[in-house]
Design a protein around this motif. Structure first.
Motif, PDB file in Angstrom:
ATOM      1  N   PRO A  49      -9.202 -85.255 -34.686  1.00  0.00           N
ATOM      2  CA  PRO A  49     -10.563 -84.707 -34.806  1.00  0.00           C
ATOM      3  C   PRO A  49     -10.686 -83.263 -34.342  1.00  0.00           C
ATOM      4  O   PRO A  49     -11.443 -82.490 -34.939  1.00  0.00           O
ATOM      5  N   PHE A  50      -9.967 -82.878 -33.289  1.00  0.00           N
ATOM      6  CA  PHE A  50     -10.109 -81.496 -32.829  1.00  0.00           C
ATOM      7  C   PHE A  50      -9.455 -80.525 -33.804  1.00  0.00           C
ATOM      8  O   PHE A  50     -10.027 -79.470 -34.111  1.00  0.00           O
ATOM      9  N   LEU A  51      -8.272 -80.857 -34.300  1.00  0.00           N
ATOM     10  CA  LEU A  51      -7.635 -79.996 -35.291  1.00  0.00           C
ATOM     11  C   LEU A  51      -8.511 -79.869 -36.529  1.00  0.00           C
ATOM     12  O   LEU A  51      -8.627 -78.783 -37.117  1.00  0.00           O
ATOM     13  N   ASP A  52      -9.155 -80.956 -36.931  1.00  0.00           N
ATOM     14  CA  ASP A  52     -10.072 -80.898 -38.068  1.00  0.00           C
ATOM     15  C   ASP A  52     -11.227 -79.939 -37.790  1.00  0.00           C
ATOM     16  O   ASP A  52     -11.654 -79.186 -38.678  1.00  0.00           O
ATOM     17  N   SER A  53     -11.726 -79.934 -36.553  1.00  0.00           N
ATOM     18  CA  SER A  53     -12.832 -79.030 -36.215  1.00  0.00           C
ATOM     19  C   SER A  53     -12.374 -77.574 -36.242  1.00  0.00           C
ATOM     20  O   SER A  53     -13.129 -76.687 -36.649  1.00  0.00           O
ATOM     21  N   LEU A  54     -11.139 -77.300 -35.826  1.00  0.00           N
ATOM     22  CA  LEU A  54     -10.609 -75.931 -35.928  1.00  0.00           C
ATOM     23  C   LEU A  54     -10.516 -75.496 -37.386  1.00  0.00           C
ATOM     24  O   LEU A  54     -10.763 -74.334 -37.716  1.00  0.00           O
ATOM     25  N   ILE A 275      -1.646 -85.841 -29.115  1.00  0.00           N
ATOM     26  CA  ILE A 275      -1.359 -84.416 -29.333  1.00  0.00           C
ATOM     27  C   ILE A 275      -2.647 -83.649 -29.578  1.00  0.00           C
ATOM     28  O   ILE A 275      -2.847 -82.539 -29.062  1.00  0.00           O
ATOM     29  N   ASP A 276      -3.546 -84.235 -30.365  1.00  0.00           N
ATOM     30  CA  ASP A 276      -4.807 -83.568 -30.676  1.00  0.00           C
ATOM     31  C   ASP A 276      -5.637 -83.337 -29.411  1.00  0.00           C
ATOM     32  O   ASP A 276      -6.229 -82.266 -29.236  1.00  0.00           O
ATOM     33  N   GLU A 278      -4.440 -82.971 -26.440  1.00  0.00           N
ATOM     34  CA  GLU A 278      -3.773 -81.927 -25.670  1.00  0.00           C
ATOM     35  C   GLU A 278      -4.013 -80.550 -26.285  1.00  0.00           C
ATOM     36  O   GLU A 278      -4.127 -79.548 -25.570  1.00  0.00           O
ATOM     37  N   LEU A 279      -4.100 -80.476 -27.597  1.00  0.00           N
ATOM     38  CA  LEU A 279      -4.454 -79.212 -28.249  1.00  0.00           C
ATOM     39  C   LEU A 279      -5.861 -78.787 -27.844  1.00  0.00           C
ATOM     40  O   LEU A 279      -6.113 -77.597 -27.576  1.00  0.00           O
ATOM     41  N   ARG A 280      -6.772 -79.730 -27.752  1.00  0.00           N
ATOM     42  CA  ARG A 280      -8.122 -79.420 -27.279  1.00  0.00           C
ATOM     43  C   ARG A 280      -8.070 -78.873 -25.846  1.00  0.00           C
ATOM     44  O   ARG A 280      -8.741 -77.891 -25.513  1.00  0.00           O
ATOM     45  N   ARG A 281      -7.257 -79.506 -25.009  1.00  0.00           N
ATOM     46  CA  ARG A 281      -7.139 -79.055 -23.616  1.00  0.00           C
ATOM     47  C   ARG A 281      -6.553 -77.651 -23.538  1.00  0.00           C
ATOM     48  O   ARG A 281      -6.991 -76.826 -22.731  1.00  0.00           O
ATOM     49  N   LEU A 282      -5.568 -77.365 -24.372  1.00  0.00           N
ATOM     50  CA  LEU A 282      -5.009 -76.014 -24.425  1.00  0.00           C
ATOM     51  C   LEU A 282      -6.071 -75.006 -24.846  1.00  0.00           C
ATOM     52  O   LEU A 282      -6.236 -73.946 -24.228  1.00  0.00           O
ATOM     53  N   HIS A 283      -6.810 -75.340 -25.897  1.00  0.00           N
ATOM     54  CA  HIS A 283      -7.837 -74.449 -26.422  1.00  0.00           C
ATOM     55  C   HIS A 283      -8.893 -74.147 -25.362  1.00  0.00           C
ATOM     56  O   HIS A 283      -9.275 -72.983 -25.149  1.00  0.00           O
ATOM     57  N   GLU A 284      -9.350 -75.182 -24.682  1.00  0.00           N
ATOM     58  CA  GLU A 284     -10.368 -74.994 -23.653  1.00  0.00           C
ATOM     59  C   GLU A 284      -9.811 -74.224 -22.459  1.00  0.00           C
ATOM     60  O   GLU A 284     -10.517 -73.421 -21.832  1.00  0.00           O
ATOM     61  N   VAL A 326       2.983 -79.714 -45.195  1.00  0.00           N
ATOM     62  CA  VAL A 326       2.743 -79.693 -43.754  1.00  0.00           C
ATOM     63  C   VAL A 326       1.291 -79.334 -43.472  1.00  0.00           C
ATOM     64  O   VAL A 326       0.633 -78.664 -44.273  1.00  0.00           O
ATOM     65  N   PRO A 327       0.762 -79.770 -42.314  1.00  0.00           N
ATOM     66  CA  PRO A 327      -0.577 -79.324 -41.924  1.00  0.00           C
ATOM     67  C   PRO A 327      -0.547 -77.845 -41.580  1.00  0.00           C
ATOM     68  O   PRO A 327       0.440 -77.336 -41.033  1.00  0.00           O
ATOM     69  N   LEU A 328      -1.612 -77.141 -41.897  1.00  0.00           N
ATOM     70  CA  LEU A 328      -1.740 -75.735 -41.507  1.00  0.00           C
ATOM     71  C   LEU A 328      -3.210 -75.401 -41.309  1.00  0.00           C
ATOM     72  O   LEU A 328      -4.009 -75.461 -42.249  1.00  0.00           O
ATOM     73  N   VAL A 329      -3.554 -75.064 -40.074  1.00  0.00           N
ATOM     74  CA  VAL A 329      -4.905 -74.628 -39.698  1.00  0.00           C
ATOM     75  C   VAL A 329      -4.763 -73.295 -38.974  1.00  0.00           C
ATOM     76  O   VAL A 329      -3.894 -73.137 -38.104  1.00  0.00           O
ATOM     77  N   VAL A 330      -5.591 -72.320 -39.339  1.00  0.00           N
ATOM     78  CA  VAL A 330      -5.601 -71.012 -38.687  1.00  0.00           C
ATOM     79  C   VAL A 330      -7.029 -70.712 -38.247  1.00  0.00           C
ATOM     80  O   VAL A 330      -7.955 -70.745 -39.067  1.00  0.00           O
ATOM     81  N   ASP A 331      -7.197 -70.420 -36.973  1.00  0.00           N
ATOM     82  CA  ASP A 331      -8.520 -70.091 -36.435  1.00  0.00           C
ATOM     83  C   ASP A 331      -8.398 -68.824 -35.596  1.00  0.00           C
ATOM     84  O   ASP A 331      -7.336 -68.536 -35.047  1.00  0.00           O
ATOM     85  N   GLY A 332      -9.465 -68.084 -35.529  1.00  0.00           N
ATOM     86  CA  GLY A 332      -9.438 -66.861 -34.732  1.00  0.00           C
ATOM     87  C   GLY A 332     -10.637 -65.987 -34.996  1.00  0.00           C
ATOM     88  O   GLY A 332     -11.429 -66.242 -35.916  1.00  0.00           O
TER      89      GLY A 332
END
Length: 529
Positions: A49-54, A275-276, A278-284, A326-332
């Motif tokens: 869900p977090f990767l989807d939000s990114l 993993i998702d 933990e990605l949220r935790r990294l982002h925050e 492969v999955p690919l999400v880019v945010d910034g």
């Protein structure tokens, strides 16, 4: 996405996003991560869900492909912007032999960036290539481990020997690789002054096998809740020898291979959710730094996983779409949000030149990837360049066939064969799906629109329409109604084969390569799309 730097109360107004020197670059790389098993692609389980939000706040691609569906070749392409044909890493043991020029880390360092690689490496890189280096493998942390909990978990993980654990992992989330990697990343980021930009590569060894996950993730996706696979082992009957060999290895190494598929899938999806989180935790955890410095975050993977399709797990045989995409999400701050997935066909080889441009660096000689930075930031770009994408696989020579392998009788796990390794405490076998049989030969794949074309060194060509045949089970090569698509993709394949050839070395005093300011070669796709 967090508040854009320079917009918080009392902040100094900043220039347009993407023009600030020294944009932070964060790359999150997962291993063996299927692109289609997420809600944003319509999968019925909410695994990321977090990767989807990114993806909603930035850009996501549902036509992103690896350069080769195994670890070292793909990761070497990500770091160098070169295809396996050029960097010469066509199998995992070849990673120290990579042929390259400048890479992502050397360009970041040349731009004055602080650099860190934390997690799985599996490339030619070593600790001297980054300012901070903490390596993890599928068996836990490499090198000195200080905490007793981590030592115990790593020993337990290694003892699984890449298999499936069919109960909740008897260690907490804090012992897992993804959690420890994010801890290491945030600790390092806290030491980097805000006036110095950083390149942080967070490389998670999961959801690659061993398939294991602790509570509460183990119970998130129980076996009875899993959507059925779209094919079973019966689909292997019409497949080449390498596919059937792969299934045979699993059956020889696991008492009930078929019965282990469902718990493997359940653990796999649970690990994606871990993993998702933990990605949220990294982002925050990066929010404080983001208040004063722009950034770009890339989340992707090296290749996919069968995850039960065709009656298989892991990877190994050929270039099916579920391994190659492969999955690919880019945010910034500079990335323009998209309404749904982008239609562009992109490659892992495109990420190195993209991030060079984000860091304000020229694209180095020898890079074959195409910069995505103009399309991501809303600037004009030649869309025809992204009308197709290209994948390679195989270490060369003719492929092994059944006549080359002395395969023991059915059910005999003790007979020697490539990929079957007897290293258990009581001599139990395990299997390596990347073996002389599955990696022999040479194969290529092109995707353009909804069509894929497969070709190999034996002259085997296959054509598939992904709209009606996502698992590529119906070959349209000889279908008269697909003749136009056959010619179109064959033309693209011929061009890609030449584009993937190595342009290095540059000759002192020789002719300059034709490349424009965005890093594109002379456009050609308009003639083949």
């Amino acid at each position: 996405m967090s508040t854009q730097p320079g917009t918080e109360p009392g902040a100094e107004p900043r220039t347009e996003p993407g023009t600030e020197p020294g944009t932070d670059v964060i790359v999150v790389l997962t291993d063996q991560h299927r692109a289609d098993v997420c809600a944003r692609e319509g999968f019925p389980l909410d695994t990321t869900p977090f990767l989807d939000s990114l993806g909603r706040s930035g850009a996501w691609f549902d036509r992103a492909y690896t350069t080769s569906p195994l670890c070292s070749p793909a990761r070497t392409s990500l770091m160098t912007g070169r295809y396996p044909t050029a960097h010469r890493v066509t199998q995992n043991p070849a990673n120290p032999l990579a042929v390259r020029g400048a890479d992502l880390f050397s360009e970041a360092r040349a731009a004055g960036y602080a650099t860190a690689m934390i997690g799985k490496n599996h490339t030619y890189l070593d600790a001297g290539c980054a300012d901070h280096w903490v390596e993890f493998t599928h068996d836990g942390q490499a090198g000195q481990v200080s905490k007793a909990l981590h030592k115990e978990f790593d020993a337990w993980l290694a003892a699984l020997r890449h298999r499936t654990y069919e109960k909740p992992t008897p260690f907490p989330v804090e012992a897992q690789n993804p959690h420890r990697i994010v801890d290491e990343a945030l600790s390092w980021v806290a030491t980097v002054p805000a006036d110095r930009p950083l390149l942080l590569v967070v490389s998670v060894p999961e959801p690659h096998n061993p398939y294991q996950v602790p509570e509460p993730y183990y119970s998130l996706f129980p076996e009875e809740s899993l959507p059925p696979t779209r094919s079973g082992a019966g689909a292997l009957e019409g497949k080449p020898f390498s596919w059937q060999y792969l299934r045979g290895l699993g059956e020889a190494a696991v008492t009930d291979y078929e019965g282990a598929i469902a718990p493997s899938r359940s653990n796999y999806f649970g690990m994606l959710r871990l993993i998702d989180d933990e990605l949220r935790r990294l982002h925050e955890g990066l929010d404080d730094r983001h208040r004063v410095r722009e950034r770009v975050i890339v989340a992707t993977a090296d290749h996919g996983d069968f995850a039960g399709e065709y009656g298989l797990v892991r990877k190994g045989a050929e270039i099916p779409d579920i391994l190659a995409r492969v999955p690919l999400v880019v945010d910034g701050d500079a990335v323009r949000a998209c309404d749904g997935p982008r239609a562009d066909h992109v490659s892992l080889a495109d990420l190195m030149p993209t991030l060079c441009e984000a860091m304000g660096r020229d694209i180095p000689a020898g890079v074959q990837g195409r910069s995505l930075w103009p399309m991501l930031t809303g600037r004009p770009y030649p869309a025809e360049e992204f009308a197709g994408v290209y994948v390679e696989q195989g270490m060369g020579g003719l492929p092994y066939g059944p006549e080359d392998i002395d395969v023991p009788a059915a059910g005999d796990a003790r007979g020697p064969r490539p990929g079957l390794i007897f290293d258990g405490p009581d001599g139990e076998p395990r299997w390596d799906e990347l073996n002389a049989v599955t990696q022999s030969g040479r194969r290529r794949k092109v995707r353009s629109g909804d069509w894929t074309l497969y070709a190999d060194i034996t002259g085997d060509f296959r054509l598939h329409d992904l709209r009606d045949d996502p698992l590529e089970l119906v070959d349209r090569w000889s279908d008269p109604e697909a003749a136009e698509q056959r010619v179109r993709l064959l033309t693209q394949l011929a061009v890609w084969q030449m584009r993937a050839e190595d342009p290095l070395p540059e000759v002192p005093g020789g002719y300059p390569h034709k490349r424009d300011a965005c890093g594109y070669l002379a456009p050609y796709m308009s003639r083949t799309s």
